[in-house]
Design a protein around this motif. Structure first.
Motif, PDB file in Angstrom:
ATOM      1  N   ALA A 138     -38.998 -22.277 -32.889  1.00  0.00           N
ATOM      2  CA  ALA A 138     -38.126 -21.631 -33.885  1.00  0.00           C
ATOM      3  C   ALA A 138     -36.667 -21.636 -33.451  1.00  0.00           C
ATOM      4  CB  ALA A 138     -38.604 -20.197 -34.111  1.00  0.00           C
ATOM      5  N   GLN A 139     -36.323 -22.482 -32.499  1.00  0.00           N
ATOM      6  CA  GLN A 139     -34.949 -22.591 -32.004  1.00  0.00           C
ATOM      7  C   GLN A 139     -33.963 -22.778 -33.167  1.00  0.00           C
ATOM      8  OE1 GLN A 139     -33.321 -22.341 -29.260  1.00  0.00           O
ATOM      9  NE2 GLN A 139     -31.432 -23.243 -29.959  1.00  0.00           N
ATOM     10  N   LYS A 140     -32.892 -22.012 -33.177  1.00  0.00           N
ATOM     11  CA  LYS A 140     -31.938 -22.049 -34.285  1.00  0.00           C
ATOM     12  C   LYS A 140     -30.776 -23.011 -34.049  1.00  0.00           C
ATOM     13  CE  LYS A 140     -34.145 -18.849 -36.570  1.00  0.00           C
ATOM     14  NZ  LYS A 140     -34.937 -19.225 -37.768  1.00  0.00           N
ATOM     15  N   LYS A 141     -30.263 -23.034 -32.821  1.00  0.00           N
ATOM     16  CA  LYS A 141     -29.097 -23.863 -32.535  1.00  0.00           C
ATOM     17  C   LYS A 141     -29.467 -25.347 -32.497  1.00  0.00           C
ATOM     18  CE  LYS A 141     -26.668 -20.360 -29.776  1.00  0.00           C
ATOM     19  NZ  LYS A 141     -26.074 -20.068 -28.441  1.00  0.00           N
ATOM     20  N   VAL A 142     -28.475 -26.179 -32.704  1.00  0.00           N
ATOM     21  CA  VAL A 142     -28.705 -27.622 -32.633  1.00  0.00           C
ATOM     22  C   VAL A 142     -29.061 -28.022 -31.208  1.00  0.00           C
ATOM     23  CG1 VAL A 142     -27.669 -29.897 -32.961  1.00  0.00           C
ATOM     24  CG2 VAL A 142     -27.184 -28.070 -34.577  1.00  0.00           C
ATOM     25  N   PHE A 143     -28.425 -27.391 -30.231  1.00  0.00           N
ATOM     26  CA  PHE A 143     -28.816 -27.597 -28.832  1.00  0.00           C
ATOM     27  C   PHE A 143     -28.779 -26.270 -28.101  1.00  0.00           C
ATOM     28  CE2 PHE A 143     -27.580 -27.903 -24.383  1.00  0.00           C
ATOM     29  CZ  PHE A 143     -28.621 -28.671 -23.877  1.00  0.00           C
ATOM     30  N   ASP A 144     -29.767 -26.056 -27.261  1.00  0.00           N
ATOM     31  CA  ASP A 144     -29.721 -24.916 -26.357  1.00  0.00           C
ATOM     32  C   ASP A 144     -30.596 -25.199 -25.151  1.00  0.00           C
ATOM     33  OD1 ASP A 144     -28.795 -22.492 -25.459  1.00  0.00           O
ATOM     34  OD2 ASP A 144     -29.293 -21.421 -27.302  1.00  0.00           O
ATOM     35  N   ASP A 145     -30.300 -24.506 -24.048  1.00  0.00           N
ATOM     36  CA  ASP A 145     -31.083 -24.664 -22.833  1.00  0.00           C
ATOM     37  C   ASP A 145     -31.421 -23.300 -22.264  1.00  0.00           C
ATOM     38  OD1 ASP A 145     -28.429 -24.127 -22.080  1.00  0.00           O
ATOM     39  OD2 ASP A 145     -28.717 -25.070 -20.122  1.00  0.00           O
ATOM     40  N   PHE A 146     -32.606 -23.202 -21.664  1.00  0.00           N
ATOM     41  CA  PHE A 146     -33.073 -21.931 -21.132  1.00  0.00           C
ATOM     42  C   PHE A 146     -33.787 -22.147 -19.795  1.00  0.00           C
ATOM     43  CE2 PHE A 146     -33.135 -21.546 -25.748  1.00  0.00           C
ATOM     44  CZ  PHE A 146     -32.454 -20.342 -25.957  1.00  0.00           C
ATOM     45  N   ASN A 147     -33.492 -21.289 -18.843  1.00  0.00           N
ATOM     46  CA  ASN A 147     -34.296 -21.227 -17.634  1.00  0.00           C
ATOM     47  C   ASN A 147     -35.548 -20.416 -17.944  1.00  0.00           C
ATOM     48  OD1 ASN A 147     -32.241 -22.548 -16.300  1.00  0.00           O
ATOM     49  ND2 ASN A 147     -31.450 -20.713 -15.304  1.00  0.00           N
ATOM     50  N   VAL A 148     -36.683 -20.895 -17.490  1.00  0.00           N
ATOM     51  CA  VAL A 148     -37.942 -20.165 -17.661  1.00  0.00           C
ATOM     52  C   VAL A 148     -38.502 -19.909 -16.271  1.00  0.00           C
ATOM     53  CG1 VAL A 148     -40.233 -20.145 -18.721  1.00  0.00           C
ATOM     54  CG2 VAL A 148     -38.329 -21.297 -19.875  1.00  0.00           C
ATOM     55  N   ALA A 149     -38.246 -18.716 -15.751  1.00  0.00           N
ATOM     56  CA  ALA A 149     -38.588 -18.384 -14.377  1.00  0.00           C
ATOM     57  C   ALA A 149     -38.679 -16.873 -14.228  1.00  0.00           C
ATOM     58  CB  ALA A 149     -37.535 -18.949 -13.420  1.00  0.00           C
ATOM     59  N   THR A 150     -39.268 -16.425 -13.137  1.00  0.00           N
ATOM     60  CA  THR A 150     -39.462 -14.991 -12.946  1.00  0.00           C
ATOM     61  C   THR A 150     -38.217 -14.296 -12.402  1.00  0.00           C
ATOM     62  OG1 THR A 150     -40.254 -15.179 -10.653  1.00  0.00           O
ATOM     63  CG2 THR A 150     -41.888 -15.407 -12.424  1.00  0.00           C
TER      64      THR A 150
END
Length: 332
Positions: A240-252
């Motif tokens: 459901a990402q809204k922006k044309v580009f985005d980046d996310f860290n997925v970590a604890t």
């Protein structure tokens, strides 16, 4: 919603499929996997599916889940198979520092050329979202904790290949208005990782087969271990990402040394009467980051998600899965 997953028979892919089949909005799943490191063993325990031995045998069908044995290097097939697809989740990769150093040409073809083929196919077919599974290795020896804004300076060819595609994702979004999402995973562990050569999977298999545990170096290297259920939830959420580009860290956001990890695993295994575990130390590996943990504040805030599973709870669940499925996986 029609989903295509490259490398879908592997560790993260199997866990992702387990999640997706519970979602009514997901109407069709196509899995592309060359089966060089994976088999149908995991999928057999998850769901029913239609299997195609190669790309020439594939035909559109009414099965909710189709598996095609194919590699990502065939650009023409990438264009053909992504027609009428809403989301591409690109998991296929030559992962691991050692493998990338041992055969950099093979790693380049898989990690860069193969990924580009599906990114380009998404452009051609106007796929709604291309989700790229990246890695904390893009940060190299940056001082942790790393955020999305931390300067990326990989110290391994694996990290370099991931960074190259991250750049392509962002550029494609800007130039061609293609929605791309980069998810940067820290060290993943969990069920369906029997075939993996990562430290947690290897150590569990060593203990179950009564082999010694070998630690490279002195065991003070740290990693951020994220349970695969948190990873697949992040993937599904990013549909459901809204922006044309985005980046996310997925970590604890928490670092655990190899020595601490080993101590915790031994403690858990004692509950299963494994009391004679021997730990040995060897040479340090080339290209290993010394200290590594990432912040996921951006992801947690953006998607209003809960905090991640802690290492002890995740290890207990993972070890339980390995013990339950050890004989089955050994036979395959």
């Amino acid at each position: 919603m029609n989903i295509l997953i490259t490398g879908g028979l592997g560790f993260i892919g199997s866990n992702l499929i387990s999640l997706l089949i519970t979602k009514s909005k997901v109407k069709k799943i196509i899995i592309i996997d060359n089966q060089s490191k994976s088999t149908l063993t995991y999928l057999d325990t998850i769901c029913k599916y239609k299997y195609f031995h190669n790309i020439s045998s594939y035909k559109p069908n009414h099965s909710r889940i189709s598996v095609i044995r194919a590699n990502t290097k065939n650009s023409n097939f990438a264009v053909k198979i992504t027609k009428n697809i809403d989301v591409v989740v690109h998991l296929a990769a030559e992962s691991g520092v050692d493998l990338n150093i041992a055969n950099p040409r093979k790693a380049f073809d898989i990690n860069i050329v193969g990924t580009f083929n599906y990114l380009e196919a998404c452009r051609i077919n106007k796929v709604k979202n291309f989700i790229f599974a990246s890695s904390g290795s893009v940060f190299g020896d940056a001082t942790p904790p790393m955020t999305e804004k931390t300067i990326k300076q990989p110290i391994s060819t694996y990290g370099s290949s991931k960074l190259a595609i991250e750049s392509f994702c962002e550029t494609y979004s800007k130039i061609f208005n293609i929605k791309t999402t980069v998810l940067r995973f820290s060290n993943a562990y969990g069920p369906f990782s029997f075939h993996k050569k990562s430290i947690i999977a290897n150590f569990i298999k060593n203990i179950l087969s009564e082999e010694n545990l070998l630690i490279n170096g002195r065991g003070n290297i740290t990693r951020d271990y994220v349970h695969v259920s948190d990873i697949v939830n992040a993937i599904y959420t990013s549909f459901a990402q809204k922006k044309v580009f985005d980046d996310f860290n997925v970590a604890t956001g928490k670092e655990t040394s190899i020595n601490s990890l080993t101590t915790l695993m031994i403690k858990i295994f004692r509950n299963y009467k494994y009391n004679n575990i021997v730990v040995k130390y060897g040479k340090e590996r080339i290209g290993d980051m010394k200290f590594n943990f990432m912040k996921s504040d951006k992801y947690l805030r953006y998607y209003k998600s809960k905090k991640f599973i802690n290492i002890e709870s995740g290890l207990k669940q993972t070890i339980e899965w390995f013990i339950k499925n050890y004989q089955l996986c050994m036979r395959k």
